[in-house]
Scaffold this motif. Structure first.
Motif, PDB file in Angstrom:
ATOM      1  N   MET A  67       0.830  -1.205   0.000  1.00  0.00           N
ATOM      2  CA  MET A  67       0.000   0.000   0.000  1.00  0.00           C
ATOM      3  C   MET A  67       0.869   1.261   0.000  1.00  0.00           C
ATOM      4  N   LEU A  68       2.135   1.075   0.304  1.00  0.00           N
ATOM      5  CA  LEU A  68       3.101   2.173   0.280  1.00  0.00           C
ATOM      6  C   LEU A  68       3.988   2.088  -0.959  1.00  0.00           C
ATOM      7  N   GLY A  69       3.612   1.213  -1.910  1.00  0.00           N
ATOM      8  CA  GLY A  69       4.328   1.092  -3.173  1.00  0.00           C
ATOM      9  C   GLY A  69       5.409   0.035  -3.196  1.00  0.00           C
ATOM     10  N   ARG A  70       5.518  -0.790  -2.190  1.00  0.00           N
ATOM     11  CA  ARG A  70       6.577  -1.807  -2.107  1.00  0.00           C
ATOM     12  C   ARG A  70       6.096  -3.156  -2.638  1.00  0.00           C
ATOM     13  N   TYR A  71       5.837  -3.215  -3.921  1.00  0.00           N
ATOM     14  CA  TYR A  71       5.266  -4.421  -4.530  1.00  0.00           C
ATOM     15  C   TYR A  71       6.273  -5.558  -4.647  1.00  0.00           C
TER      16      TYR A  71
END
Length: 194
Positions: free
Chosen positions: A59-63
């Motif tokens: 959800m913080l962009g750490r895919y």
């Protein structure tokens, strides 16, 4: 609050859900779950907490962290079907975010292979992964294949199929088959409105 590893797992998962979803603080969910995972001695349970941690991290962009943790779960011999299911569904979502469609298929193939395991009791997630599969096939231009797979639009495993029907309706519309598109869209509205 947790006195043993079973309590720690339950409390950390609950706090992660509260922070991540209800308080809209995925950063706090990540912190709580990381601290709990560090204290865990059982590797499959530690990996379960890590999977939850990286989901909130996404959800913080750490895919990429989701893919890495999913691979660790899939490679660990003591991780059960439910852990593998969660790893595959989360990894397929992360791979979509990274526009790595090849990997989406790999994870979804594993997830679909787990559907007959009795521990998989997540009807809404089944509909979601069916919808993701159809959307990926549409993105790849495989409209006929997206519509041909009956198991993407049936209600086996007592799962709803509104998302899958909606995705399939888009494939039918793109093929110019308005009758099928309308029928699938109507079915989706009926399922999603229930």
């Amino acid at each position: 609050i947790a006195e043993d590893s079973s309590d720690l797992r339950s409390v950390a998962l609950a706090m992660g859900q509260i922070y991540g979803f209800y308080c809209n603080r995925p950063d706090e969910a990540v912190r709580v779950l990381a601290a709990a995972a560090e204290r865990m001695t059982d590797e499959p349970t530690r990996l379960e907490l890590e999977m939850e941690r990286v989901l909130f991290g996404s959800m913080l962009g750490r895919y990429a962290d989701v893919l890495e943790t999913a691979e660790a779960i899939l490679e660990h011999p003591r991780c059960d079907a439910e852990a593998r299911w969660t790893a595959c569904t989360n990894a397929s979502w992360a791979a979509v975010q990274l526009i790595d469609l090849r990997r989406v298929h790999e994870y979804l193939d594993i997830a679909f292979g787990l559907l007959d395991d009795q521990s998989i009791d997540r009807a809404g997630e089944i509909d979601l992964i069916r919808g993701v599969r159809i959307n990926v096939l549409v993105e790849e231009g495989h409209l006929t294949e997206a519509l041909a797979c009956e198991n993407f639009t049936d209600q086996s495993h007592n799962s709803p199929n509104g998302l899958a029907q909606f995705a399939a309706s888009q494939a039918a519309w793109m093929k110019g088959d308005m009758i099928t598109a309308r029928s699938l869209a109507d079915g989706a509205v009926e399922q999603l409105g229930a």
